[in-house]
Design an enzyme around this catalytic site. Structure first.
Site, mmCIF file in Angstrom:
data_model
loop_
_atom_site.group_PDB
_atom_site.id
_atom_site.type_symbol
_atom_site.label_atom_id
_atom_site.label_comp_id
_atom_site.label_asym_id
_atom_site.label_seq_id
_atom_site.Cartn_x
_atom_site.Cartn_y
_atom_site.Cartn_z
ATOM 1 C CG HIS A 88 -2.036 -1.074 1.088
ATOM 2 N ND1 HIS A 88 -3.167 -1.029 1.861
ATOM 3 C CD2 HIS A 88 -2.070 -1.930 0.285
ATOM 4 C CE1 HIS A 88 -3.769 -2.165 1.740
ATOM 5 N NE2 HIS A 88 -3.440 -2.652 0.762
ATOM 6 C CD GLU B 91 -1.566 4.048 3.694
ATOM 7 O OE1 GLU B 91 -1.250 3.305 2.656
ATOM 8 O OE2 GLU B 91 -2.568 4.023 3.975
ATOM 9 N NE ARG C 9 -6.853 4.245 -27.780
ATOM 10 C CZ ARG C 9 -6.777 3.946 -29.047
ATOM 11 N NH1 ARG C 9 -5.920 3.414 -29.583
ATOM 12 N NH2 ARG C 9 -7.682 4.974 -29.723
ATOM 13 C CB THR D 97 -29.291 2.251 -34.483
ATOM 14 O OG1 THR D 97 -28.639 3.064 -35.489
ATOM 15 C CG2 THR D 97 -29.481 2.780 -32.978
#
EC number: 3.5.4.26
Lengths: 380, 380
Positions: free
Chosen positions: B58, B60, B194, B235
């Site tokens: 992580h 930290e 991407r 469409t």
């Protein structure tokens, strides 16, 4: 919002602060350049200054005065100043002497002074043992004085274009009805722009649709403030001139830029009788050629800066005639999404991107929920 | 260019640095949140860390490791971290323990962890005597994890819209010919976008006019990288599907979103025979309704983020359906000035500004000579 600067260089951060301070003085420093300075000790800004008004202390002396007031030991400080300190006696004694007297040992200069009368500061300081660095954020420091450079070399007013626009480049809906595009902070900021110009320019459509007064409505106006003149650009003078605020209550401050034929018309005579000024400008196939208008404002009225608040056609004409020295865009983070909305730039027959008019981004800041983006022509 | 942040508050500057570091990990942290951290001593950043990839340390712990490597005395430091340190055993032991072990006495947290499993870090740290502050640049720190929050609560992929546009809102000239709008740095940056998505979405017009491959062309790709799927929204399925790269060489990675009728057509069968997937979506009077498409990508392929690279009509449809979680605009400082240029958003019949779709500015940065502006929906 988060502004990710491309570097995390502390010199640049201090100079960016000096640039920001310089801008505070911009309304009142003309015909002097706007200049800002900060004093830095151990990585912290400990004093600040900027040139407040023409005839007042220069930024360096303001900064030194601030440091004195705060009991700062200036011998342990670095001063960042956007413009090379002056080395000549003008309205005030040379800043270089003030710097030596203060014992400052290290100066960082944004850009050298292109005015030969004032230059030589760097060499003088070095001759006295001061360590001098130059060229930190140079482009931005030059942008601060681009109006000053035009006043030194040119004969016309410095031209600022202002537009408030959506993400999709619309300055109004499809009906042209007057509606807020940007947020209240941006409205207030436009008033500050009006406070620093000698004339506001609009097109005939804006006159007819919005019937504006073009007054600066800041509550606290700069000392010595006068309302900017109103310039209306139109190839057809309005016959119904009783209908407009500018041509009635502000007649003596209103100027039309129109064709040479219109300037000799009966309507022109009526307008002149009311105290309005009519300037005939040459035309080409695309319309009026504005340069003489900007020269006229400078020569006759000493107008140093103008602010164009017209619509997309006037904006594009100015861009095509290379008469935009600075373009302030308030970009509202909203989308109309209708291609019939009023465009921020219109009237060109350019088909391809490679023909586009190129600018560069000079400054970006937050204006309420809008972005305030200041563009400059790409080649200057 | 100069980014004038509205304040000169050092806490915010350090947190802004942590935000910037967090973004470096964004391509590989999913489904974890992106997190960044800096260690500060005497007003200087002395160590940095960010979450590099899911399963890795992580932020930290990366920052603590950096500090150890630099022999930093962490007991004299303040740690700035964009997200509340986790307090549970996941792939790694809790960060709160690492912080206590390191002896850090002061933590500044951008935003608390909305994940109940990981939360409680603040209370644990305080119980051990650590001074904890919260809420520095909270909106920006929340924006960093808005994808993570959607993954926790929602069933669909997180939708990013990308557009490269001029100042006057044009994404191409009047002919639609493929031309560069933005600068090479922005092109490169799109490749990075991407690299962090599972699918790229375009409209049928983009397929026909540009015949794109939609591959990520980064030279150095993140470890474990797979090319994003290609989604084409139309469409009307293309009958000349032999003509396109996506429907030939990338057939097995290509998906059409189309009407339910088209999805049952002969053309659909031909496409399916080539390995292409056809998803029928419901329609209303304005066109396809996309939500199920985003759910499908998440459910079937585990796609966590999508990138829409379509034109103005698809962009507007997504905005109207509230399916833009993040909108990345590369604004090129140029003006086409021709209202017949291809618009960045089109297809709405909104007449008035008050009907506009509202966003907010989340981040602004420089991308070569362009501005990269990241917007979020105004109400989230």
């Amino acid at each position: 919002m988060n502004f990710c600067s491309s570097t995390f260089n502390s010199s640049e951060q201090f100079m960016a602060r000096a640039v920001k301070l310089a801008l505070r003085g911009r309304a009142r420093t003309a015909p002097n350049p706007t200049v800002g300075a900060v004093m830095v000790r151990d990585g912290q800004v400990v004093a600040e200054g900027w040139h407040h008004y023409c005839g007042g202390l220069h930024a360096e002396r303001e900064c030194i005065a601030d440091a004195k007031a705060k009991n700062v030991d200036m011998t342990k400080c670095t001063m960042f100043v956007t413009l090379e300190p002056c080395n000549h006696y003008g309205k005030t004694p040379p800043c270089t002497e003030g710097i030596i007297e203060a014992g400052i040992a290290h100066i960082v200069i944004g850009t050298r002074d292109p005015n030969p009368k004032a230059a030589g500061g760097l060499e003088f300081l070095e001759s006295k043992g001061v360590k001098v660095e130059t060229g930190v954020l140079e482009e931005q420091c030059l942008d601060l004085i681009s109006d000053f450079l035009l006043w030194q070399s040119g004969e016309r007013a410095y031209s600022i274009l202002k537009l408030a626009s959506t993400i999709d480049g619309k300055i109004a809906g499809t009906t042209g009805r007057q509606e807020a595009v940007s947020c209240p902070d941006s409205f207030e900021d436009v008033q500050k722009l009006r406070a620093m110009v000698g004339a506001v320019i609009i097109g005939g459509n804006t006159l007819r649709e919005d019937n504006p007064s073009l007054n600066c409505r800041l509550e606290i106006k700069p000392e010595g403030f006068a309302q900017p003149k109103a310039v209306i650009v139109t190839t057809k003078l309005p016959e119904n001139h009783e209908a407009f605020t500018l041509t009635t209550t502000r007649a003596k401050e209103t100027i039309f830029w129109t064709t040479i034929e219109q300037a000799a018309s009966e309507t022109a005579k009526e307008l002149v009788n009311k105290g309005i000024e009519i300037i005939g400008l040459p035309c080409d196939e695309k319309g009026l050629i504005f340069e003489n208008g900007f020269k006229f404002l400078r020569e006759k009225y000493g107008v140093l800066r103008t602010l164009c608040e017209g619509g997309g056609k006037l904006a594009l004409s100015l861009a095509e005639q290379d008469l935009i020295d600075e373009f302030v865009m308030y970009q509202a983070p909203r989308i109309l999404g209708n291609t019939h909305g009023r465009p921020n730039f219109a009237g060109s027959d350019r088909q391809f991107m490679e023909e586009a008019l190129n600018f560069r981004v000079s400054r970006v800041s937050q204006s309420g929920c809008d972005l305030k983006i200041v563009f400059k022509p790409a080649d200057r």
